[in-house]
Motif scaffolding. Structure first.
Motif, PDB file in Angstrom:
ATOM      1  N   THR A  78      -7.078  -1.867   3.421  1.00  7.22           N
ATOM      2  CA  THR A  78      -5.834  -2.689   3.564  1.00  7.22           C
ATOM      3  C   THR A  78      -5.235  -2.547   1.946  1.00  7.22           C
ATOM      4  OG1 THR A  78      -7.182  -4.048   4.875  1.00  7.22           O
ATOM      5  CG2 THR A  78      -5.145  -5.161   3.872  1.00  7.22           C
ATOM      6  N   ARG A  79      -3.671  -2.914   2.367  1.00  8.46           N
ATOM      7  CA  ARG A  79      -2.823  -2.539   1.046  1.00  8.46           C
ATOM      8  C   ARG A  79      -3.002  -3.650   0.119  1.00  8.46           C
ATOM      9  NH1 ARG A  79       3.135  -2.053   3.018  1.00  8.46           N
ATOM     10  NH2 ARG A  79       2.051  -0.676   4.895  1.00  8.46           N
ATOM     11  N   THR A  80      -3.938  -3.384  -0.830  1.00  3.33           N
ATOM     12  CA  THR A  80      -3.989  -4.574  -1.899  1.00  3.33           C
ATOM     13  C   THR A  80      -4.238  -3.825  -3.109  1.00  3.33           C
ATOM     14  OG1 THR A  80      -6.326  -4.737  -1.727  1.00  3.33           O
ATOM     15  CG2 THR A  80      -5.134  -5.914  -0.278  1.00  3.33           C
ATOM     16  N   ARG A 116      -7.740  -2.138  -3.314  1.00  4.67           N
ATOM     17  CA  ARG A 116      -7.974  -0.678  -2.633  1.00  4.67           C
ATOM     18  C   ARG A 116      -6.922   0.344  -3.615  1.00  4.67           C
ATOM     19  NH1 ARG A 116     -10.134   2.057   2.030  1.00  4.67           N
ATOM     20  NH2 ARG A 116      -8.622   3.850   2.230  1.00  4.67           N
ATOM     21  N   ALA A 117      -6.041  -0.054  -4.297  1.00  3.84           N
ATOM     22  CA  ALA A 117      -5.224   0.679  -5.107  1.00  3.84           C
ATOM     23  C   ALA A 117      -6.102   1.355  -6.009  1.00  3.84           C
ATOM     24  CB  ALA A 117      -4.128   0.132  -5.427  1.00  3.84           C
ATOM     25  N   GLU A 163      -4.052   7.228  -3.140  1.00  3.95           N
ATOM     26  CA  GLU A 163      -3.743   7.224  -1.886  1.00  3.95           C
ATOM     27  C   GLU A 163      -2.173   6.636  -1.703  1.00  3.95           C
ATOM     28  OE1 GLU A 163      -6.612   5.308   1.490  1.00  3.95           O
ATOM     29  OE2 GLU A 163      -5.755   3.784   0.052  1.00  3.95           O
ATOM     30  N   ASN A 164      -1.519   7.010  -0.479  1.00  3.56           N
ATOM     31  CA  ASN A 164      -0.312   6.309  -0.101  1.00  3.56           C
ATOM     32  C   ASN A 164      -0.403   5.179   0.493  1.00  3.56           C
ATOM     33  OD1 ASN A 164       2.310   5.604   0.556  1.00  3.56           O
ATOM     34  ND2 ASN A 164       2.888   7.465   1.916  1.00  3.56           N
ATOM     35  N   PRO A 165       0.053   3.936  -0.149  1.00  5.76           N
ATOM     36  CA  PRO A 165      -0.267   2.488   0.218  1.00  5.76           C
ATOM     37  C   PRO A 165       0.529   2.580   1.555  1.00  5.76           C
ATOM     38  CG  PRO A 165       0.639   2.655  -1.885  1.00  5.76           C
ATOM     39  CD  PRO A 165       0.435   3.682  -1.706  1.00  5.76           C
ATOM     40  N   GLU A 166       1.514   3.138   1.840  1.00  2.00           N
ATOM     41  CA  GLU A 166       2.159   2.995   3.090  1.00  2.00           C
ATOM     42  C   GLU A 166       1.478   3.265   4.225  1.00  2.00           C
ATOM     43  OE1 GLU A 166       5.317   1.637   3.163  1.00  2.00           O
ATOM     44  OE2 GLU A 166       5.244   1.217   1.071  1.00  2.00           O
ATOM     45  N   THR A 167       0.459   3.995   4.151  1.00  9.27           N
ATOM     46  CA  THR A 167      -0.361   4.388   5.469  1.00  9.27           C
ATOM     47  C   THR A 167      -1.354   3.384   5.632  1.00  9.27           C
ATOM     48  OG1 THR A 167      -2.070   5.337   3.804  1.00  9.27           O
ATOM     49  CG2 THR A 167      -0.284   6.782   4.605  1.00  9.27           C
ATOM     50  N   LEU A 168      -1.547   2.420   4.838  1.00  6.25           N
ATOM     51  CA  LEU A 168      -2.503   1.411   5.214  1.00  6.25           C
ATOM     52  C   LEU A 168      -1.971   0.100   5.788  1.00  6.25           C
ATOM     53  CD1 LEU A 168      -3.963   1.409   1.480  1.00  6.25           C
ATOM     54  CD2 LEU A 168      -5.184   2.269   3.548  1.00  6.25           C
ATOM     55  N   THR A 191      -1.438  -3.624   6.287  1.00  8.04           N
ATOM     56  CA  THR A 191      -1.080  -4.780   5.352  1.00  8.04           C
ATOM     57  C   THR A 191      -1.908  -6.089   5.523  1.00  8.04           C
ATOM     58  OG1 THR A 191       0.545  -5.974   6.489  1.00  8.04           O
ATOM     59  CG2 THR A 191       1.513  -4.137   5.301  1.00  8.04           C
TER      60      THR A 191
END
Ligand code: NDP
Length: 247
Positions: free
Chosen positions: A199-201, A204-205, A211-216, A218
């Motif tokens: 999940t884009r947090t 995770r980053a 990783e490209n967060p846009e692929t996750l 939200t």
């Protein structure tokens, strides 16, 4: 479970504590629970972040939350006992807890995990959850059908190289949940785990910097499972570990 559609008033008049409510998944869960009628108790270590979530909830016209500034790193069982007493005095009962606050620590070979790092991650991810749950059981038992939701991870079900400390803290969290669910199986208090999946947090980053967060997904995308486990539609569900995202 992510196809669950929560009724608008699923959590009407419920009092729900969310830990790590200032950022990431916890902040979204607090906003989402409030939008479904709950009065939220926002617990976290960074007051400015909790105040921002508070303002967002109030600006959306939802029930005014309470803020509990607490760093789980230094918290002791007596802090949690005091908190339980304050919740009992102020609200009379607690309908739900989302144990969400956690730290990742540093990913490293198991043989290189330092003692301090191990103790700190266990203190925040495991001991905080254990002693807080113990202290809150009396006030949870005052609610008709309280729900306690712990946060797990896929590495809390199957070990993964270099994720040692965090993974073990999540395995232990699953064990805490299963033990409590069994102890309370004939009572109105239920215990389950939730695995958000990638999940884009910021956590995770930190774990996957390339990783490209846009692929996750939200945090907002995964809220149906969070709502399901907290609301009365899951009243018969206990001892389960649910995934927000299909594998
Ligand atoms: P974030 O790092 O974005 O948020 C974690 C929250 O926990 C923050 O609000 C943080 O406070 C709070 N927190 C951390 N340490 C403490 C402490 N000592 N005392 C009080 N509060 C603390 O993480 P996520 O939203 O990504 O993670 C939420 C949960 O989901 C965690 O349990 C995590 O293990 C789990 N998870 C997440 C996944 C993902 O892909 N994101 C995947 C699998 C599981 P502050 O903002 O002040 O730092």
């Amino acid at each position: 479970m992510n196809e669950y559609q929560a009724p608008a008033e699923l959590l009407k008049d419920k009092v729900i504590l969310v830990t790590g409510a200032g950022d990431g998944i916890g902040a979204e869960a607090a906003r989402c629970y409030a939008a479904h009628g709950a009065t939220c108790i926002l617990l976290g270590r960074t007051v400015a972040k909790l105040e921002k979530v508070y303002d967002e909830i109030v600006a959306a016209g939802n029930a005014e939350p309470a803020i509990v500034p607490l760093d789980l790193k230094g918290a002791t069982p007596s802090h949690y006992q005091q908190m339980g007493q304050t919740i009992a005095d102020q609200f009379g009962r607690l309908d739900g807890v989302l144990h969400n606050a956690s730290v990742l620590g540093h990913l490293s070979a198991f043989k290189d995990i330092g003692e301090e790092e191990w103790r700190e991650v266990m203190q925040i991810n495991l001991n905080g959850t254990v002693f807080m749950t113990q202290a809150l059981i009396p006030v949870l038992e005052k609610a008709p059908n309280a729900s306690v939701v712990f946060t797990t991870s896929s590495v809390g079900r199957k070990g993964r190289a270099f994720w040692g400390t965090y993974a073990v803290s999540k395995f232990a969290t699953e064990g805490v949940m299963q033990t409590l669910a069994d102890e309370y199986r004939h009572k109105s208090l239920r215990f389950n785990c939730i695995n958000p999946g990638g999940t884009r947090t910021s956590m995770r980053a930190q774990a996957f910097p390339a990783e490209n967060p846009e692929t996750l997904k939200t945090p907002a995308d995964i809220m149906p499972t969070y709502l399901y486990l907290m609301g009365d539609d899951s009243i018969e569900v206990t001892g389960q570990s649910l995934d927000c995202q299909p594998k």
